[in-house]
Write a protein that holds these residues in place. Structure first.
Motif, mmCIF file in Angstrom:
data_model
loop_
_atom_site.group_PDB
_atom_site.id
_atom_site.type_symbol
_atom_site.label_atom_id
_atom_site.label_comp_id
_atom_site.label_asym_id
_atom_site.label_seq_id
_atom_site.Cartn_x
_atom_site.Cartn_y
_atom_site.Cartn_z
ATOM 1 N N ARG A 157 10.478 3.235 1.291
ATOM 2 C CA ARG A 157 10.105 4.274 2.193
ATOM 3 C C ARG A 157 7.555 3.992 1.346
ATOM 4 O O ARG A 157 8.015 2.907 0.521
ATOM 5 C CB ARG A 157 9.761 5.324 1.404
ATOM 6 C CG ARG A 157 10.244 6.108 0.147
ATOM 7 C CD ARG A 157 10.423 7.288 -0.635
ATOM 8 N NE ARG A 157 12.302 6.977 -0.267
ATOM 9 C CZ ARG A 157 12.873 8.165 0.544
ATOM 10 N NH1 ARG A 157 12.157 9.846 0.294
ATOM 11 N NH2 ARG A 157 13.720 8.086 0.243
ATOM 12 N N TYR A 158 7.405 4.448 2.062
ATOM 13 C CA TYR A 158 6.164 4.790 1.314
ATOM 14 C C TYR A 158 5.482 6.486 1.803
ATOM 15 O O TYR A 158 5.477 6.882 2.524
ATOM 16 C CB TYR A 158 4.990 3.854 2.278
ATOM 17 C CG TYR A 158 5.054 3.824 3.913
ATOM 18 C CD1 TYR A 158 3.490 4.156 4.403
ATOM 19 C CD2 TYR A 158 5.945 3.549 4.923
ATOM 20 C CE1 TYR A 158 3.714 4.547 5.796
ATOM 21 C CE2 TYR A 158 5.167 3.618 5.830
ATOM 22 C CZ TYR A 158 4.645 3.524 6.181
ATOM 23 O OH TYR A 158 4.299 4.112 7.773
ATOM 24 N N ASP A 159 4.085 6.584 1.416
ATOM 25 C CA ASP A 159 3.051 7.799 1.476
ATOM 26 C C ASP A 159 4.062 8.555 0.805
ATOM 27 O O ASP A 159 4.014 10.264 0.988
ATOM 28 C CB ASP A 159 3.188 8.237 2.589
ATOM 29 C CG ASP A 159 1.671 7.639 3.178
ATOM 30 O OD1 ASP A 159 0.898 7.766 2.440
ATOM 31 O OD2 ASP A 159 1.678 7.382 4.938
ATOM 32 N N HIS A 160 5.225 8.460 -0.182
ATOM 33 C CA HIS A 160 5.658 9.511 -0.754
ATOM 34 C C HIS A 160 5.064 10.141 -2.861
ATOM 35 O O HIS A 160 4.212 9.680 -2.844
ATOM 36 C CB HIS A 160 7.091 8.477 -1.200
ATOM 37 C CG HIS A 160 7.009 7.685 -1.937
ATOM 38 N ND1 HIS A 160 6.684 6.275 -1.196
ATOM 39 C CD2 HIS A 160 7.206 7.425 -3.078
ATOM 40 C CE1 HIS A 160 6.906 5.181 -2.498
ATOM 41 N NE2 HIS A 160 6.798 5.651 -3.097
ATOM 42 N N ARG B 228 7.558 8.449 4.094
ATOM 43 C CA ARG B 228 8.309 8.095 5.473
ATOM 44 C C ARG B 228 8.612 6.713 6.008
ATOM 45 O O ARG B 228 7.902 5.389 4.520
ATOM 46 C CB ARG B 228 6.983 8.645 6.730
ATOM 47 C CG ARG B 228 5.608 7.490 6.296
ATOM 48 C CD ARG B 228 4.572 7.868 7.503
ATOM 49 N NE ARG B 228 3.167 8.165 6.641
ATOM 50 C CZ ARG B 228 1.725 6.962 7.933
ATOM 51 N NH1 ARG B 228 1.841 7.310 8.999
ATOM 52 N NH2 ARG B 228 0.926 7.275 6.969
ATOM 53 N N SER B 229 9.119 5.938 6.316
ATOM 54 C CA SER B 229 10.025 4.672 7.078
ATOM 55 C C SER B 229 10.014 3.919 7.781
ATOM 56 O O SER B 229 11.247 3.451 8.264
ATOM 57 C CB SER B 229 11.093 4.710 5.522
ATOM 58 O OG SER B 229 11.892 5.847 6.256
ATOM 59 N N PRO B 230 10.028 4.488 8.807
ATOM 60 C CA PRO B 230 8.552 5.075 9.105
ATOM 61 C C PRO B 230 8.938 6.956 9.698
ATOM 62 O O PRO B 230 7.872 7.341 9.580
ATOM 63 C CB PRO B 230 7.505 4.147 10.318
ATOM 64 C CG PRO B 230 8.691 4.147 11.199
ATOM 65 C CD PRO B 230 10.147 3.910 10.061
ATOM 66 N N ASN B 231 9.691 7.207 10.062
ATOM 67 C CA ASN B 231 10.113 8.630 10.007
ATOM 68 C C ASN B 231 10.221 8.868 8.598
ATOM 69 O O ASN B 231 10.215 8.954 7.944
ATOM 70 C CB ASN B 231 11.047 8.337 10.890
ATOM 71 C CG ASN B 231 12.169 7.666 12.132
ATOM 72 O OD1 ASN B 231 10.258 7.333 13.153
ATOM 73 N ND2 ASN B 231 12.784 7.462 11.786
ATOM 74 N N PRO B 232 9.122 10.379 8.851
ATOM 75 C CA PRO B 232 9.357 11.298 8.128
ATOM 76 C C PRO B 232 10.685 11.766 6.957
ATOM 77 O O PRO B 232 11.599 11.907 7.767
ATOM 78 C CB PRO B 232 8.638 12.641 8.594
ATOM 79 C CG PRO B 232 8.831 12.948 10.493
ATOM 80 C CD PRO B 232 8.827 11.217 10.310
ATOM 81 N N TYR C 111 7.141 -3.140 6.758
ATOM 82 C CA TYR C 111 8.162 -3.631 5.676
ATOM 83 C C TYR C 111 8.524 -2.275 5.287
ATOM 84 O O TYR C 111 7.033 -1.906 4.093
ATOM 85 C CB TYR C 111 8.509 -4.957 5.439
ATOM 86 C CG TYR C 111 9.598 -4.768 4.311
ATOM 87 C CD1 TYR C 111 11.203 -5.364 4.240
ATOM 88 C CD2 TYR C 111 9.579 -5.043 2.824
ATOM 89 C CE1 TYR C 111 11.725 -5.185 4.018
ATOM 90 C CE2 TYR C 111 10.221 -4.671 1.905
ATOM 91 C CZ TYR C 111 11.286 -5.358 2.618
ATOM 92 O OH TYR C 111 12.610 -4.939 1.636
ATOM 93 N N PHE C 112 8.796 -1.558 4.189
ATOM 94 C CA PHE C 112 9.563 -0.253 3.459
ATOM 95 C C PHE C 112 9.618 -1.341 1.976
ATOM 96 O O PHE C 112 10.802 -1.113 2.623
ATOM 97 C CB PHE C 112 9.509 0.480 4.314
ATOM 98 C CG PHE C 112 8.906 0.482 5.979
ATOM 99 C CD1 PHE C 112 8.100 0.972 5.932
ATOM 100 C CD2 PHE C 112 9.861 1.403 6.397
ATOM 101 C CE1 PHE C 112 7.273 1.576 7.553
ATOM 102 C CE2 PHE C 112 9.899 1.240 7.793
ATOM 103 C CZ PHE C 112 8.222 1.343 8.600
ATOM 104 N N GLN D 125 0.234 -0.871 0.159
ATOM 105 C CA GLN D 125 -0.371 -0.419 -0.060
ATOM 106 C C GLN D 125 0.676 1.132 0.230
ATOM 107 O O GLN D 125 2.359 1.100 0.403
ATOM 108 C CB GLN D 125 -1.016 -0.113 0.974
ATOM 109 C CG GLN D 125 -0.271 -0.067 2.376
ATOM 110 C CD GLN D 125 -0.417 1.111 3.530
ATOM 111 O OE1 GLN D 125 -1.842 1.586 3.234
ATOM 112 N NE2 GLN D 125 -0.246 0.676 4.835
ATOM 113 N N ALA D 126 0.324 2.779 0.277
ATOM 114 C CA ALA D 126 0.910 3.449 -0.257
ATOM 115 C C ALA D 126 2.501 4.019 -1.059
ATOM 116 O O ALA D 126 3.122 4.196 -1.243
ATOM 117 C CB ALA D 126 1.294 4.617 1.187
#
Length: 496
Positions: free
Chosen positions: A282-285, A300-304, A253-254, A232-233
């Motif tokens: 990363r995700y949400d990029h 994020r990964s999960p840090n921004p 997992y990123f 996802q994301a």
């Protein structure tokens, strides 16, 4: 409904059009007027007027009877080149002054007349500059409305000129070289419509939804074989004949892998790269394509994350790109390419625990970041060094949001929906467009699409928005499978 309608979907120039042989300095060449699949508004074809490789000229379709009060609408594709291109409801034979100059004893027209008004759409007669700037390369909607007291010309919904009343007795199209040029340019016309008009008659309608229906339209599953691992994301972008998918998250997992989906073969391929970095997962990029490269920003990964990466399709290598000290790490933002710049809008800033309404641009030709706005200063930092790059103030601002849809069409950046508000979780049903040349946000009249985490894509002047979560059009909050279609020249939102 129409007294006249032509969308040029036949095999050749409609037989009702004939070459005007007694108009102005050039006799004309009928081969300069053809149907073309280069550009279109409706259907797949338009009228191509070629005054670049031919001398052009004038054609006309004489109507059976004249109309005193009328609405005449047409779409003109402006290539922004020098030339003379116009359409008229009444143009008559004119006196030749030489060098393609036009002096008509009776003629109302609107279009391009670069000899005297190179930057504005012009009207006649005589030729004068209207208030509307030329826009292109794109289709522009022209409307001539005559109420028997005056003739009003609008371009893309804005009044550009008012002239003396006339009668509609023909459809007259002209395309020739300007007086100071050896050759002219190419222009296109599509969907010419004319109907009788009575200003005393008005129609009111309730809150109806524009709907487009095509019996042949439908969904089908693709890419079922050898698909990437579920995630996802992630982010995707189109390059050449394929779609590329990068990153995403599954069970904490990123991913940092890159996959290619080829449209023609309906096949997925894992892309082995020649170098990598532990910082890529990363995700949400966001991911965009410019030239022969894929550009990935933030997430994020999960840090921004606030880093910026480039993947070169030809070299198959990743390289880190410059960032701006004034640009905080973010995720849930959007990134869109318009001309030679990438525009990054909105997103969540974890370090400040806020959503942002910032709009940043990255100039690919200069490799520089700019805070377009909102700004608190125009001094002291390189990313605010030029005040001419700033958003026009005072003016509208698209509110803070994340997980919206952002699409580029022509010179405009469209931002649709997302989540925001004081609780940072309210579905936004608004629609804004940003004029990248005028540096101004414009609130559009298309509401009710209360969704976030939707997907969007553009094809020409059409924008499609699919899915998402929210309470679109007053329904329950849920995941949606609706497809919304937005036609940018008319700013019309339709539910397909």
């Amino acid at each position: 409904i129409f007294d006249y309608f032509e969308d040029f979907e036949g095999d050749a120039l409609p037989a009702a059009f004939s070459l005007e042989t007694d108009t102005c300095a050039t006799a004309g060449d009928i081969s300069g007027f053809t149907v073309s699949t280069d550009f279109s508004v409706t259907g797949t074809q338009s009228l191509k007027v070629d005054a670049e490789t031919t001398i052009g000229g004038s054609i006309k379709h004489v109507l059976g009877s004249s109309i005193a009060k009328f609405r005449l609408r047409y779409y003109f594709f402006d290539t922004l080149c020098d030339g003379i291109h116009f359409l008229s409801p009444d143009f008559e034979a004119c006196t030749s002054l030489g060098a393609n100059k036009v002096d008509s004893s009776s003629g109302s027209a609107a279009g391009v007349f670069s000899s005297s008004t190179p930057d504005k759409y012009a009207y006649s007669s005589p030729w004068k500059a209207g208030s509307a700037d030329r826009e292109g390369p794109r289709f522009n909607l022209f409307s001539l409305v005559d109420d028997d007291s005056s003739l009003t010309v609008t371009v893309n919904g804005a009044v550009t000129a008012t002239m003396a009343t006339t009668d509609l007795d023909k459809i007259f199209v002209r395309g020739v070289a300007p007086s100071d040029k050896a050759t002219g340019s190419v222009g296109y016309y599509d969907t010419i419509m004319a109907t009788s008009y009575d200003p005393a008659v008005s129609v009111s309608m309730g809150a109806e939804e524009a709907v487009s229906f095509d019996a042949d339209a439908g969904w089908q599953l693709v890419g079922a074989a050898n698909a990437p691992p579920k995630r996802q994301a992630h982010a995707s972008a189109v390059y050449s004949d394929s779609m590329y998918v990068f990153g995403g998250e599954r069970s904490a997992y990123f991913y940092s892998d890159l996959w290619r989906y080829e449209f023609a073969s309906d096949a997925w391929t894992f892309i082995p790269v020649k170098n990598t970095s532990s910082a890529l997962g990363r995700y949400d990029h966001t991911a965009v394509v410019y030239g022969d490269c894929l550009y990935v920003y933030g997430g994020r990964s999960p840090n921004p994350l606030g880093d910026f990466w480039k993947y070169d399709f030809n070299l198959q290598t990743w390289s880190e790109m410059p960032t701006s000290a004034g640009m905080a790490a973010r995720f849930g933002h959007t990134a869109t390419v318009v001309a030679h710049k990438m525009y990054v809008h909105g997103g969540y800033l974890p370090d400040e625990d806020v959503l942002t309404d910032q709009l940043w641009s990255f100039d690919f030709t200069l490799s520089e970041w700019t805070l377009v706005g909102p700004r608190t200063t125009n001094f002291g930092e390189p990313y605010v060094a030029d005040p001419s790059d700033a958003i026009t103030f005072p003016g509208a601002l698209a509110p803070e949001r994340y997980s919206s849809v952002s699409i580029g069409a022509g010179r405009y950046l469209y931002v649709i929906g997302g989540a925001g508000g004081e609780d940072m979780a309210t579905e936004l049903g608004d629609l804004y467009k940003f004029d990248t040349m005028g540096k101004a946000w414009i609130a559009m009249d298309a509401t009710g699409l209360n969704i976030y985490d939707a997907a969007g894509a553009a094809q020409g002047y059409h924008i499609a928005v699919f899915g998402g979560h929210g309470s679109a059009h007053g329904g329950d909050r849920k995941f949606h499978n609706d497809l919304y279609y937005y036609y940018t020249p008319e700013d019309l939102l339709m539910n397909l």
